[in-house]
Structure formats: structure tokens, C-alpha cells
Scaffold this motif. Structure first.
Motif, PDB file in Angstrom:
ATOM      1  N   UNK A 267       8.673 -15.478   2.035  1.00  0.00           N
ATOM      2  CA  UNK A 267       7.792 -14.346   1.736  1.00  0.00           C
ATOM      3  C   UNK A 267       6.773 -14.732   0.665  1.00  0.00           C
ATOM      4  N   UNK A 268       7.231 -15.501  -0.329  1.00  0.00           N
ATOM      5  CA  UNK A 268       6.330 -15.963  -1.384  1.00  0.00           C
ATOM      6  C   UNK A 268       5.216 -16.826  -0.805  1.00  0.00           C
ATOM      7  N   UNK A 269       5.567 -17.746   0.072  1.00  0.00           N
ATOM      8  CA  UNK A 269       4.568 -18.631   0.676  1.00  0.00           C
ATOM      9  C   UNK A 269       3.569 -17.821   1.498  1.00  0.00           C
ATOM     10  N   UNK A 270       4.110 -16.870   2.276  1.00  0.00           N
ATOM     11  CA  UNK A 270       3.231 -16.047   3.119  1.00  0.00           C
ATOM     12  C   UNK A 270       2.292 -15.219   2.259  1.00  0.00           C
ATOM     13  N   UNK A 271       2.835 -14.546   1.249  1.00  0.00           N
ATOM     14  CA  UNK A 271       2.021 -13.640   0.433  1.00  0.00           C
ATOM     15  C   UNK A 271       1.022 -14.400  -0.427  1.00  0.00           C
ATOM     16  N   UNK A 272       1.422 -15.551  -0.909  1.00  0.00           N
ATOM     17  CA  UNK A 272       0.546 -16.293  -1.811  1.00  0.00           C
ATOM     18  C   UNK A 272      -0.536 -17.078  -1.069  1.00  0.00           C
ATOM     19  N   UNK A 273      -0.502 -17.099   0.233  1.00  0.00           N
ATOM     20  CA  UNK A 273      -1.519 -17.871   0.951  1.00  0.00           C
ATOM     21  C   UNK A 273      -2.420 -16.974   1.771  1.00  0.00           C
ATOM     22  N   UNK A 274      -1.866 -16.313   2.776  1.00  0.00           N
ATOM     23  CA  UNK A 274      -2.709 -15.542   3.684  1.00  0.00           C
ATOM     24  C   UNK A 274      -3.454 -14.452   2.948  1.00  0.00           C
ATOM     25  N   UNK A 275      -2.826 -13.796   1.990  1.00  0.00           N
ATOM     26  CA  UNK A 275      -3.495 -12.727   1.266  1.00  0.00           C
ATOM     27  C   UNK A 275      -4.533 -13.292   0.310  1.00  0.00           C
ATOM     28  N   UNK A 276      -4.317 -14.520  -0.146  1.00  0.00           N
ATOM     29  CA  UNK A 276      -5.234 -15.110  -1.110  1.00  0.00           C
ATOM     30  C   UNK A 276      -6.489 -15.646  -0.458  1.00  0.00           C
ATOM     31  N   UNK A 277      -6.307 -16.413   0.626  1.00  0.00           N
ATOM     32  CA  UNK A 277      -7.475 -17.040   1.235  1.00  0.00           C
ATOM     33  C   UNK A 277      -8.125 -16.167   2.288  1.00  0.00           C
ATOM     34  N   UNK A 278      -7.458 -15.090   2.701  1.00  0.00           N
ATOM     35  CA  UNK A 278      -8.041 -14.200   3.688  1.00  0.00           C
ATOM     36  C   UNK A 278      -7.879 -14.685   5.108  1.00  0.00           C
ATOM     37  N   UNK A 279      -7.116 -15.751   5.316  1.00  0.00           N
ATOM     38  CA  UNK A 279      -6.925 -16.271   6.670  1.00  0.00           C
ATOM     39  C   UNK A 279      -5.980 -15.363   7.458  1.00  0.00           C
TER      40      UNK A 279
ATOM     41  N   UNK B 116       1.439   1.602   5.759  1.00  0.00           N
ATOM     42  CA  UNK B 116       1.932   0.235   5.929  1.00  0.00           C
ATOM     43  C   UNK B 116       1.727  -0.522   4.621  1.00  0.00           C
ATOM     44  N   UNK B 117       2.775  -1.222   4.197  1.00  0.00           N
ATOM     45  CA  UNK B 117       2.702  -1.985   2.960  1.00  0.00           C
ATOM     46  C   UNK B 117       1.758  -3.172   3.137  1.00  0.00           C
ATOM     47  N   UNK B 118       0.800  -3.288   2.248  1.00  0.00           N
ATOM     48  CA  UNK B 118      -0.165  -4.370   2.336  1.00  0.00           C
ATOM     49  C   UNK B 118       0.466  -5.721   2.024  1.00  0.00           C
ATOM     50  N   UNK B 119       1.584  -5.716   1.337  1.00  0.00           N
ATOM     51  CA  UNK B 119       2.209  -6.977   0.957  1.00  0.00           C
ATOM     52  C   UNK B 119       3.117  -7.529   2.056  1.00  0.00           C
ATOM     53  N   UNK B 120       4.103  -6.729   2.506  1.00  0.00           N
ATOM     54  CA  UNK B 120       5.085  -7.238   3.478  1.00  0.00           C
ATOM     55  C   UNK B 120       4.733  -6.884   4.918  1.00  0.00           C
ATOM     56  N   UNK B 121       3.706  -6.065   5.132  1.00  0.00           N
ATOM     57  CA  UNK B 121       3.232  -5.678   6.454  1.00  0.00           C
ATOM     58  C   UNK B 121       4.237  -4.817   7.209  1.00  0.00           C
ATOM     59  N   UNK B 122       5.167  -4.170   6.497  1.00  0.00           N
ATOM     60  CA  UNK B 122       6.117  -3.271   7.138  1.00  0.00           C
ATOM     61  C   UNK B 122       5.696  -1.817   6.911  1.00  0.00           C
ATOM     62  N   UNK B 123       6.078  -0.949   7.846  1.00  0.00           N
ATOM     63  CA  UNK B 123       5.829   0.483   7.673  1.00  0.00           C
ATOM     64  C   UNK B 123       6.706   1.014   6.545  1.00  0.00           C
ATOM     65  N   UNK B 124       6.189   1.971   5.824  1.00  0.00           N
ATOM     66  CA  UNK B 124       6.902   2.516   4.663  1.00  0.00           C
ATOM     67  C   UNK B 124       7.534   3.850   5.061  1.00  0.00           C
ATOM     68  N   UNK B 125       8.867   3.926   4.978  1.00  0.00           N
ATOM     69  CA  UNK B 125       9.590   5.152   5.346  1.00  0.00           C
ATOM     70  C   UNK B 125      10.110   5.898   4.128  1.00  0.00           C
ATOM     71  N   UNK B 126      10.040   5.279   2.970  1.00  0.00           N
ATOM     72  CA  UNK B 126      10.493   5.969   1.770  1.00  0.00           C
ATOM     73  C   UNK B 126       9.436   6.983   1.339  1.00  0.00           C
ATOM     74  N   UNK B 127       9.885   8.004   0.651  1.00  0.00           N
ATOM     75  CA  UNK B 127       8.950   9.036   0.228  1.00  0.00           C
ATOM     76  C   UNK B 127       8.068   8.588  -0.916  1.00  0.00           C
ATOM     77  N   UNK B 128       8.502   7.587  -1.645  1.00  0.00           N
ATOM     78  CA  UNK B 128       7.726   7.113  -2.778  1.00  0.00           C
ATOM     79  C   UNK B 128       7.146   5.734  -2.468  1.00  0.00           C
ATOM     80  N   UNK B 129       5.879   5.621  -2.676  1.00  0.00           N
ATOM     81  CA  UNK B 129       5.212   4.328  -2.524  1.00  0.00           C
ATOM     82  C   UNK B 129       3.955   4.349  -3.389  1.00  0.00           C
ATOM     83  N   UNK B 130       3.352   3.210  -3.508  1.00  0.00           N
ATOM     84  CA  UNK B 130       2.197   3.064  -4.409  1.00  0.00           C
ATOM     85  C   UNK B 130       0.907   2.982  -3.609  1.00  0.00           C
ATOM     86  N   UNK B 131      -0.101   3.719  -4.067  1.00  0.00           N
ATOM     87  CA  UNK B 131      -1.431   3.590  -3.496  1.00  0.00           C
ATOM     88  C   UNK B 131      -2.321   2.956  -4.558  1.00  0.00           C
ATOM     89  N   UNK B 132      -2.890   1.812  -4.247  1.00  0.00           N
ATOM     90  CA  UNK B 132      -3.749   1.100  -5.191  1.00  0.00           C
ATOM     91  C   UNK B 132      -4.725   0.234  -4.395  1.00  0.00           C
TER      92      UNK B 132
END
Length: 601
Positions: free
Chosen positions: A58-70, A259-275
Motif C-alpha cells: 500500500x505504501x508503494x502504491x500510494x507513494x508513487x501513483x498518487x505522487x507522479x499522477x500516473x 470513495x477514499x482517495x488514498x486506498x480507492x475503496x468505498x467508504x461505509x463508515x459514517x465518519x470520514x474526512x473531506x479535504x
């Protein structure tokens, strides 16, 4: 990466992603096996499973695709065999279905050709590939994007806690029951029907796609069978129906859940962050540098990535030139020429007065207030001798400089500013004053000569002003002569002042080198000085004046025999009169004697 972007042995290939931090992520201290960066993605995935280090993947995925935009596919994040839509949905394959060329099942070879012809306008271009290769690459990418596994199965989700698993399963069951389906491709026979996508007719014999979840009468052109959100063709005709519109599985889920921008999963919990105009699991909105959660914390956005205050200040904050301390985000950062100061440290290097919102000067990497800078470094005006205050506009020409108000014409004293000017010695003139004082003027009209003048006796004239004194015709470029310092054209000069030929009575001007003969008070053109009887030229020969005529000696002999005429051979020496009783032989000897004396012109 897709197969076309990996090396032959399946190793990671980063050559097509310059400046991508994938390689840096693989070198992270979180990866305990240093050789992992030289292996293939399947081994990386296996390593993470065996050692229960999915967080590393997950670290490799998040630190690359989100960073370079690929796209994640370009990094082979979806590295396992994708199969087909029916595989991913857990459905049985239809017999004869061709899984890897995206052709709909149930069509004959001829109908398949018609289907692909209808999609020609939507043909993809992936990595420069075209044709079947491009469609295969597009299908691989579309399967991963339109049908994300984490939207289809709970086993593929890593961030759904126990209390919300039931909600996820109910969501999937409801979607599969009332929305998810695969379109039916068939050849339309009968009267034309209207395409739901473009509202144009689907004619008899054309390929049509039916979407039963919309309605039994819902037909589409193959090129119109697209997701209403992303407008992409629906891979292998898989779709979800919502409010009469087609959606891919991804965007169907996003219409109903964040949908969580980090893990790309749908969010089913009532609490989440919008930023950052995005949605995040509460623990996934974290600092890009240290991975600490930013939920409820202040953060700084840099290059579209969030950073906690501590990391931002340590990585990006500037150091103060005065105190050498970091300028934190709570302090005002004052900058000048790549140098930075705290607001309280922005002081004159000499008198230590604050320079905030004041004019200042810079010299030798130090800043000074206006007075200190002027006293030590300011140059002086060549006009008034005063210094140039900080912020004062300076007018410069060659090695000299002036205040704006001092840069003026030496004659009229009007400021020149950015207008044209003419320097002369050490003085500056505006164009008008320079012309009045130094420009060349015509001696006749006293106006300035701007072009095409004439010089006569070291005096300037306009061409139109240099005229004949008598007839006023222009003399520029013409022959002329002068008399009493006045210019005359050749014609007027001849008429007014030239001698006149005794023979033709025309003026003897002498212009052009004309030669003439003078005798006593009479004058002749060279060509006009001829014998009055035989018309032979007498130039350089002796002649005899008979009353008003000049004759040659031969013609004179004949005339002397008949009458008494004065015979002149030389005006100073001879003057003889013939009498009627003079013998003929004596008269002949006298004529011969005169002939021997020649008169020259």
C-alpha cells in the motif's frame, strides 16, 4: 505496467516514467529486503503476503501513483491476470465468448465485423499502439478501472471494519440484484428504433446493444454504450443502471457512496474526512512525508500533497537571513531576490530600523533603509548634483544619469522623459530646440533643410529655392553662371550680359567651352567667322575688312579692282586706299603683301 511496458524477465521497468518516485519508494526503510527493488511485481506481492506486510505494498502504491499522477496500471499495481468481466463478477462464461478481444458473445463472424466497424470512431490509442493491440491494452486498463475488485468482493477490501462489513455486503447484493448487468449485442431487424444515447435511429441490419436493466426497449449504438460519468466505453458491455442512465461499476458506487482517495475503496463508515475536494478514510488523510494522520490537524498543501506543519517546515520552509532560524508557517515570510526574513528580522543593516512597508536598497547582499543607502552608495544626478533616493526613477544615457525632472532640454527646460532627444557635447536638446539652434537653414527662405539641399558658394539652399535671378526657374541640376554674386540660367545670362555675334546676332555665352573671335569692337562665333563671299572659315587665316564684311584675300582682290575700299591686313600697321587710276599690277602686289599677314582669333 502492461506487458508492453515491462522487461522480458518481468522486472520493474521505470524507463517510461521519468522523475517518478516509484524507485524511491522501493528504497524505503520500511522494506526490509533491499533486493526487492530488483524483482518483479508478483514477487513483491508474494513477499507482502508471506510476511504479512500488505502495508508495504500500500505504501508503494500510494507513494508513487498518487505522487507522479500516473495511472495505476502503468505501474502494474493490478498485476494479477485480469480475466474477463464474468470472471470478476463471478459469472459463468458464455460458450464461445472471446475473453481477450472484448467482442460480445453470441455474434457471428459477420456481425462481429459490423460491431467493430461501429466502434471505429472510438478506437483507442494506448502508448502509440493502434488496432487490436490498442484494444487489448484498453481492455486491461478498463477492467481494472471500471470494475475495481474492492467494489466487487469483501475479500479484496482492507479498510472495512467489522461493524460495516454487513453494509458492504448488502450494498453489493442490492447492486448485483437491481443494477448490475451485461448488455446484449444483436443485429437489429425491423423498423428503425431510437438510440437512448444519441437519440438517432438504429437502422435495420445495424448492431445494437440492449440494456435490460434500463428497459426491454432500451437500445444503443455500440459507440453510445458508455458510462454517463466518464464517457468511456463499457468494457465487455458490463454496466449498472441508475435513474435510467448507464454507469460503470466504479462510478455507480461513487454516485451512492464516497470513495477514499488514498486506498480507492468505498467508504461505509459514517465518519470520514473531506479535504482537498476529495474524500478520505479518517486515518488515510495523512502527511505525505511522515504518514501521520492529518484528520483534525492543520496541514499545508504543497504540489497538491498535504504536509503536517512539522514536515512542511523541515522540508520546505525558508531560513531567515538575519537569525538563521526557520520561518514557520505562523510567521510572515518576507523575501527579496531569493533571500528570506522574519518580519521582525527585516531590518536595515546599518541603523537597524524596520524596513517593513518601507523603501530600501540592497548592496553586497545586505539591505539598507533609504537614508543609509543614499549616504553610502547612492549615485548623484548630473543635473542637480543631488543623490538618487531609494525608489527614485533614474534616467540614464551612456555614463551619465539624471533625476527625471532634471533630464530636460538645456534651451526650453522642458522634461524630456521618454521622448527623443539629441546630445551635443555635454548638453541635451529636445528635437525642436536642436533644430532651431543647429539645423541647416536655407539662405533664401530661412527654413530648415530636411532633405535634398543645394550648396552654392558654401551656402545652403532648398532645391526649390535655388533659382535663376531673372526668370526664377530652378537651377538645381542645371547649367548656370553667376554675375555680381547672382546666379543666372544659361539662357538668361546670354540674353542679359553675353557678347553677340556680328554675323548671327546670337549671344556668345562661352558655356561649354565655346570659342569666339574678337576684332576691334566686333565679335564672332568660331563657326560664324567666315568670308562674306565664299563662306570659307577665316579662323587662323588672314582676312580683309570690306566695310562691314570680312573677306578672304582672294575675294578681296576681285573687289579692289572695281572700287576703292579700305584694305586692312593688320589693324595697327596697314590702311591703304585703292584709286581708280592705280595700275593693276601695283594693286595686285599690294594685295599679295596683305595676304602674307594673318590675323589670329
Amino acid at each position: 505496467m502492461p506487458p508492453t511496458e515491462t522487461s522480458r524477465d518481468g522486472m520493474l521497468c521505470l524507463s517510461r516514467h521519468e522523475n517518478c518516485p516509484w524507485d524511491e519508494a522501493l528504497k524505503s526503510a520500511d522494506l526490509t529486503w533491499s533486493g526487492l527493488q530488483y524483482t518483479c511485481l508478483k514477487i513483491l506481492h508474494l513477499y507482502c503476503k508471506v510476511f504479512e506486510r500488505e502495508d508495504v505494498l500500500e505504501l508503494v502504491i500510494r507513494k508513487t501513483c498518487k505522487s507522479c499522477g500516473c495511472d495505476r496500471l502503468q505501474h502494474s499495481v493490478y498485476h494479477e491476470e485480469l480475466g474477463s468481466v464474468r470472471d470478476r463478477l463471478g459469472l459463468r462464461e458464455t460458450r464461445g465468448h472471446i475473453a481477450y478481444d472484448n467482442s460480445p458473445p453470441g455474434l457471428t463472424a459477420k456481425q462481429t465485423e459490423l460491431y467493430w466497424a461501429a466502434l471505429a470512431e472510438r478506437a483507442p490509442n494506448v502508448g502509440g499502439a493502434t488496432g487490436p493491440a490498442a484494444w487489448r491494452a484498453w481492455r486491461t486498463r478498463a477492467l481494472a478501472y471500471q470494475l475495481p475488485r474492492q467494489d466487487l468482493s469483501l475479500t479484496q477490501c482492507n479498510n472495512i471494519d467489522e461493524p460495516h462489513r454487513k453494509q458492504f455486503e448488502d450494498f453489493v447484493a442490492a447492486r448485483n440484484e437491481i443494477a448490475l448487468d451485461i448488455g446484449n449485442a444483436c443485429q437489429h431487424h425491423g423498423p428503425s428504433v431510437e438510440c437512448i444515447g444519441c437519440n438517432k435511429a438504429i437502422r435495420n441490419g445495424n448492431i445494437a446493444i440492449q440494456a435490460p436493466r434500463i428497459s426491454e426497449e432500451a437500445f444503443y449504438h455500440p459507440a453510445c454504450f458508455t458510462c454517463s460519468e466518464c464517457d468511456e466505453l463499457l468494457v465487455e458491455l458490463s454496466y449498472c443502471a441508475l435513474d435510467g442512465h448507464l454507469y460503470c461499476v466504479r462510478h455507480y458506487g461513487e454516485r451512492l457512496k464516497p470513495r477514499c482517495h488514498s486506498c480507492d475503496e468505498l467508504i461505509f463508515s459514517g465518519e470520514y474526512t473531506k479535504a482537498m475536494n476529495k474524500d478520505w478514510h479518517s486515518g488515510h488523510f495523512c502527511c505525505w512525508q511522515c504518514d501521520e494522520s492529518l484528520t483534525g490537524q492543520r496541514y499545508v498543501l504543497r504540489d497538491e500533497h498535504p504536509f503536517c506543519i512539522k514536515c512542511y517546515e523541515s522540508v520546505f520552509a525558508n531560513g531567515c537571513e538575519e537569525c538563521n532560524k526557520i520561518i514557520g508557517i505562523d510567521s510572515k515570510d518576507l523575501s527579496y531576490k531569493d533571500k528570506h526574513w522574519h518580519e521582525a528580522c527585516f531590518l536595515c543593516a546599518k541603523c537597524r530600523v524596520s524596513l517593513v512597508d518601507k523603501q530600501f536598497g540592497s548592496k553586497l547582499d545586505k539591505i539598507y533603509c533609504g537614508n543609509c543607502y543614499d549616504a553610502q552608495f547612492a549615485s548623484r544626478c548630473d543635473g542637480c548634483g543631488e543623490v538618487f533616493r531609494a525608489g527614485t526613477k533614474k534616467m540614464e544615457y551612456k555614463t551619465r544619469q539624471w533625476h527625471e525632472k532634471c533630464f530636460c532640454c538645456v534651451v526650453c527646460k522642458n522634461p524630456i522623459g521618454t521622448k527623443s532627444f539629441i546630445p551635443r557635447e555635454q548638453e541635451i536638446y529636445c528635437a525642436g530646440c536642436y533644430e532651431d539652434k543647429f539645423a541647416t537653414r536655407c539662405v533664401k527662405c530661412n527654413k530648415i533643410i530636411t532633405q535634398g539641399g543645394v550648396t552654392y558658394k558654401n551656402e545652403p539652399w532648398h532645391r526649390e529655392c535655388f533659382t535663376c535671378t531673372h526668370c526664377n526657374s530652378s537651377l538645381a541640376g542645371q547649367r548656370f553662371t553667376s554675375r555680381d554674386d547672382k546666379a543666372y540660367c544659361a539662357e538668361c545670362y546670354g540674353e542679359l550680359f553675353a557678347k553677340r555675334c556680328t554675323s548671327c546676332t546670337k549671344p556668345i555665352t562661352g558655356i561649354g567651352g565655346t570659342r569666339f573671335i574678337s576684332f576691334e569692337d566686333r565679335h564672332w562665333h568660331n563657326d560664324c567667322f567666315i568670308c562674306a563671299h565664299c563662306k570659307n572659315s577665316l579662323v587662323g587665316k588672314g582676312f580683309i575688312v570690306v566695310e562691314q564684311d570680312i573677306v578672304c584675300p582672294d575675294c578681296a582682290k576681285e573687289q579692289l579692282i572695281d572700287s576703292v575700299l579700305p584694305i586692312v591686313a593688320n589693324a595697327r600697321d596697314w590702311c591703304v586706299f585703292k584709286t581708280k587710276d592705280m595700275p593693276s599690277d601695283q594693286l595686285s602686289d599690294l594685295a599679295d603683301k596683305f595676304t602674307r599677314t594673318k590675323v589670329k582669333p
